[in-house]
Design a protein around this motif. Structure first.
Motif, PDB file in Angstrom:
ATOM      1  N   GLY A  33      36.293  32.693  34.802  1.00 28.00           N
ATOM      2  CA  GLY A  33      36.225  33.797  35.750  1.00 28.00           C
ATOM      3  C   GLY A  33      34.780  34.017  36.114  1.00 28.00           C
ATOM      4  O   GLY A  33      33.932  34.079  35.253  1.00 28.00           O
ATOM      5  N   SER A  34      34.521  34.112  37.381  1.00 26.46           N
ATOM      6  CA  SER A  34      33.145  34.230  37.830  1.00 26.46           C
ATOM      7  C   SER A  34      32.681  35.677  37.793  1.00 26.46           C
ATOM      8  O   SER A  34      33.428  36.588  38.095  1.00 26.46           O
ATOM      9  N   ALA A  35      31.426  35.878  37.444  1.00 20.30           N
ATOM     10  CA  ALA A  35      30.838  37.211  37.469  1.00 20.30           C
ATOM     11  C   ALA A  35      30.751  37.714  38.905  1.00 20.30           C
ATOM     12  O   ALA A  35      30.571  38.890  39.138  1.00 20.30           O
ATOM     13  N   LYS A  36      30.876  36.816  39.873  1.00 23.44           N
ATOM     14  CA  LYS A  36      30.825  37.175  41.280  1.00 23.44           C
ATOM     15  C   LYS A  36      32.156  37.752  41.769  1.00 23.44           C
ATOM     16  O   LYS A  36      32.199  38.378  42.807  1.00 23.44           O
ATOM     17  N   TYR A  77      38.873  38.896  44.022  1.00 22.93           N
ATOM     18  CA  TYR A  77      38.261  38.432  45.253  1.00 22.93           C
ATOM     19  C   TYR A  77      36.921  37.759  44.940  1.00 22.93           C
ATOM     20  O   TYR A  77      36.015  38.412  44.436  1.00 22.93           O
ATOM     21  N   PRO A  78      36.812  36.462  45.223  1.00 23.42           N
ATOM     22  CA  PRO A  78      35.544  35.747  44.971  1.00 23.42           C
ATOM     23  C   PRO A  78      34.539  36.080  46.073  1.00 23.42           C
ATOM     24  O   PRO A  78      34.320  35.298  46.988  1.00 23.42           O
ATOM     25  N   SER A  79      33.944  37.232  45.983  1.00 25.33           N
ATOM     26  CA  SER A  79      33.141  37.816  47.059  1.00 25.33           C
ATOM     27  C   SER A  79      32.040  36.918  47.608  1.00 25.33           C
ATOM     28  O   SER A  79      31.698  37.023  48.771  1.00 25.33           O
ATOM     29  N   ASP A 136      35.472  34.929  53.040  1.00 31.12           N
ATOM     30  CA  ASP A 136      35.457  35.942  54.086  1.00 31.12           C
ATOM     31  C   ASP A 136      36.554  36.947  53.739  1.00 31.12           C
ATOM     32  O   ASP A 136      37.723  36.585  53.618  1.00 31.12           O
ATOM     33  N   LEU A 137      36.210  38.215  53.573  1.00 28.98           N
ATOM     34  CA  LEU A 137      37.166  39.225  53.107  1.00 28.98           C
ATOM     35  C   LEU A 137      38.324  39.421  54.081  1.00 28.98           C
ATOM     36  O   LEU A 137      39.470  39.557  53.655  1.00 28.98           O
ATOM     37  N   VAL A 138      38.086  39.423  55.380  1.00 23.65           N
ATOM     38  CA  VAL A 138      39.169  39.610  56.352  1.00 23.65           C
ATOM     39  C   VAL A 138      40.186  38.479  56.218  1.00 23.65           C
ATOM     40  O   VAL A 138      41.389  38.720  56.127  1.00 23.65           O
TER      41      VAL A 138
END
Length: 157
Positions: free
Chosen positions: A30-33, A56-58, A62-64
Motif C-alpha cells: 500500500g502506497s503512502a501516496k 485513491y492513488p492520488s 486523475d480523480l474525475v
C-alpha cells in the motif's frame, strides 16, 4: 579538535536521516501516496445509493476519471470533461453508449452515484452536467442531458 569533528559527523548524520525520513517510502502492500475517498453505489434493488470507501492513488490518477471508472456500473464511456465557473461546475462528455442505460431507475442510479461521488470529493463543486458527444441537446427521456444536477437535488449542501 576531536569534539569538533565528532560534532560535525553527528550533524551530518542527523541531516541525512532527516532528509531520508521526510520522503514517503514505496510500499508494495500500500502506497503512502494513497488516500481513502468516499464514493457512492446503488443498493441491490437500485432504489437507493450508499457510500463506500475506496483507496485513491492520488499521485498517479486523475480523480474525475478515477471516480467515473469506480462508480459507473454501465458500459458508458467518458470521452472527456471540463471544469467551468471557477471549478464550481463539472461537465462530463459521454459517448453513444449512454443509450444503454435502461429506464428511469437505471438512469437515476447512474446519475445519483456519479454526481454524489463528485460532490463528496470536490467540495467547491456546485453542479454536474452530462452532455452527449459535445452536445447539450436532450436525447433521453429518463435522464437530463445538457442540464445541470445541483447539490440541492441530492441534499448535499
Amino acid at each position: 579538535m576531536k569534539k569538533l569533528v565528532m560534532l560535525m559527523m553527528v550533524m551530518l548524520l542527523l541531516v541525512a536521516c532527516g532528509t531520508e525520513s521526510s520522503e514517503p517510502k514505496d510500499n508494495t502492500q500500500g502506497s503512502a501516496k494513497d488516500k481513502t475517498i468516499v464514493l457512492y453505489k446503488s443498493d441491490a434493488n437500485a432504489e437507493f445509493t450508499m457510500p463506500f470507501e475506496e483507496k485513491y492513488p492520488s499521485k498517479d490518477k486523475d480523480l474525475v476519471k478515477f471516480i467515473f471508472d469506480k462508480v459507473n456500473e454501465h458500459e458508458v464511456a467518458l470521452i472527456d470533461y471540463k471544469f467551468e465557473q471557477d471549478n464550481k461546475s463539472l461537465v462530463l462528455n459521454l459517448g453513444d453508449d449512454i443509450y444503454t442505460i435502461q429506464g428511469s431507475a437505471g438512469a437515476s442510479m447512474f446519475v445519483e452515484t456519479l454526481v454524489k461521488s463528485y460532490f463528496e470529493n470536490f467540495p467547491k463543486l456546485q453542479e454536474v452536467t452530462f452532455i452527449h458527444k459535445g452536445s447539450y441537446e436532450s436525447i433521453l427521456d429518463h435522464m437530463m442531458i445538457g442540464e445541470p444536477y445541483n447539490r440541492e437535488n441530492f441534499k448535499m449542501e
